[in-house]
Design a protein around this motif. Structure first.
Motif, mmCIF file in Angstrom:
data_model
loop_
_atom_site.group_PDB
_atom_site.id
_atom_site.type_symbol
_atom_site.label_atom_id
_atom_site.label_comp_id
_atom_site.label_asym_id
_atom_site.label_seq_id
_atom_site.Cartn_x
_atom_site.Cartn_y
_atom_site.Cartn_z
ATOM 1 N N GLU A 164 79.263 29.772 -6.791
ATOM 2 C CA GLU A 164 79.476 30.269 -5.435
ATOM 3 C C GLU A 164 80.532 29.430 -4.711
ATOM 4 N N TRP B 48 81.275 37.694 1.791
ATOM 5 C CA TRP B 48 79.986 38.108 2.363
ATOM 6 C C TRP B 48 78.962 38.397 1.263
ATOM 7 N N ALA C 169 77.895 35.005 -0.105
ATOM 8 C CA ALA C 169 77.140 34.223 0.870
ATOM 9 C C ALA C 169 75.732 34.762 1.070
ATOM 10 N N THR C 170 75.573 36.080 0.985
ATOM 11 C CA THR C 170 74.241 36.689 1.157
ATOM 12 C C THR C 170 73.526 36.890 -0.176
ATOM 13 N N ARG C 171 74.192 36.492 -1.274
ATOM 14 C CA ARG C 171 73.664 36.673 -2.642
ATOM 15 C C ARG C 171 73.249 38.118 -2.900
ATOM 16 N N PHE D 146 71.974 33.910 5.541
ATOM 17 C CA PHE D 146 72.609 33.336 4.357
ATOM 18 C C PHE D 146 71.633 32.440 3.612
ATOM 19 N N PRO E 34 73.498 28.482 4.815
ATOM 20 C CA PRO E 34 74.597 28.621 5.787
ATOM 21 C C PRO E 34 75.537 27.421 5.820
ATOM 22 N N VAL F 13 77.830 27.381 2.727
ATOM 23 C CA VAL F 13 78.877 28.397 2.863
ATOM 24 C C VAL F 13 79.918 27.940 3.883
#
Length: 296
Positions: A96, A136, A139-141, A149, A152, A155
């Motif tokens: 990520e 996005w 970040a939100t998987r 998130f 957060p 990220v």
């Protein structure tokens, strides 16, 4: 070999080294704090680039000129950029943090508007929308309708690193220092700052040979040899566009290394987000740029 063939070989070498550093980051950060890793890597890189500066006969010039620029540039790179980047790798899965870091080129395109007075094209806007849809997703998987998130702060650190990196290169657009001299001077400024941060923070601790080796590897290859190889590629190639697309080879290799060496399961959300980010970067690359004078 022609100059372009040598440039491609250097470019592939640099991208190959960059493909391994996400794995090295995660291995080192298993025991070290981001600040400790940053200090070891910066020290190794400073020594390596210092040797190259001496061998090229540039030390006398490096000691006399360029320090006014280095005072602020060194605080941005290595200090601010790598501390934010390592903090992101410390909190997020390597896949990520690596994928989010690839948005720096798009951040540069948007920041060039207020800093350099450049205009955004339709390609830039559309590429940004596509790439940040990927951000996005990562970040939100995959839970794209959920604003909560997974991490957060992690990220935020990853995206902050892209902003610092983009700002660094934009503000250096008028930097007339030789690349190696600039890198050595920046690390000469950043290293004492990092030393003070470690001394008054976690302190200088021994975490074993494996962690030290990973830190040395980061300093040699992420900040050292890869930089030199990429510089050689850029200086030798007839058109920068011929090597710029090589960077697209790095993310898939990084994902495989993180999976097989670190043991990270590859998340579907990472794959989807990475595809969107690379698609956005690809759209940005599709814009036509004028050929150099020699090719007209």
């Amino acid at each position: 070999m022609t100059r372009d063939q040598r440039a491609m070989l250097c470019g592939v070498g640099a991208v190959g080294l960059w493909s391994t550093v996400a794995t090295a980051f995660k291995l080192a950060l298993a025991d070290m704090t981001p600040v400790e890793l940053m200090w070891v890597a910066a020290l190794v890189s400073w020594l390596l680039i210092g040797v190259l500066v001496v061998r090229r006969g540039q030390l006398a010039s490096a000691l006399r000129h360029g320090w006014r620029t280095a005072l602020w540039a060194g605080l941005m790179n290595p200090v601010a950029y790598y501390l934010a980047l390592f903090a992101a790798y410390d909190r997020l899965p390597g896949q990520e943090a690596m994928a989010l870091n690839y948005t720096w080129a798009l951040a540069m395109a948007f920041l060039a508007v207020p800093i350099l007075g450049q205009r955004l094209t339709r390609y830039d806007v559309f590429a940004g929308l596509v790439a940040y849809a990927g951000v996005w997703t990562i970040a939100t998987r995959g839970r794209v309708l959920d604003v909560a998130f997974a991490d957060p702060l992690g990220v935020a650190m990853a995206l902050l690193s892209t902003l610092v990196w983009a700002l660094y290169w934009l503000l250096n657009a008028r930097d007339h220092r030789a690349p190696l001299v600039a890198q050595w001077q920046n690390f000469s400024v950043g290293l004492p700052v990092l030393t003070a941060i470690v001394a008054f923070g976690p302190g200088f601790n021994w975490h074993g040979w494996a962690s030290l080796g990973a830190g040395v590897y980061v300093g040699l290859f992420e900040m050292g040899f890869a930089f030199v190889l990429w510089q050689m590629a850029v200086l030798q190639v007839s058109r920068t566009a011929k090597i710029s697309n090589l960077i697209f080879l790095s993310p898939p290799v990084s994902l495989l290394l993180l999976h097989f060496v670190v043991g990270e399961p590859i998340l579907v959300s990472t794959l989807v987000g990475l595809v969107l980010i690379l698609a956005g970067l690809g759209l940005q690359q599709l814009q036509k740029t004028p050929a150099p004078v020699a090719e007209h």
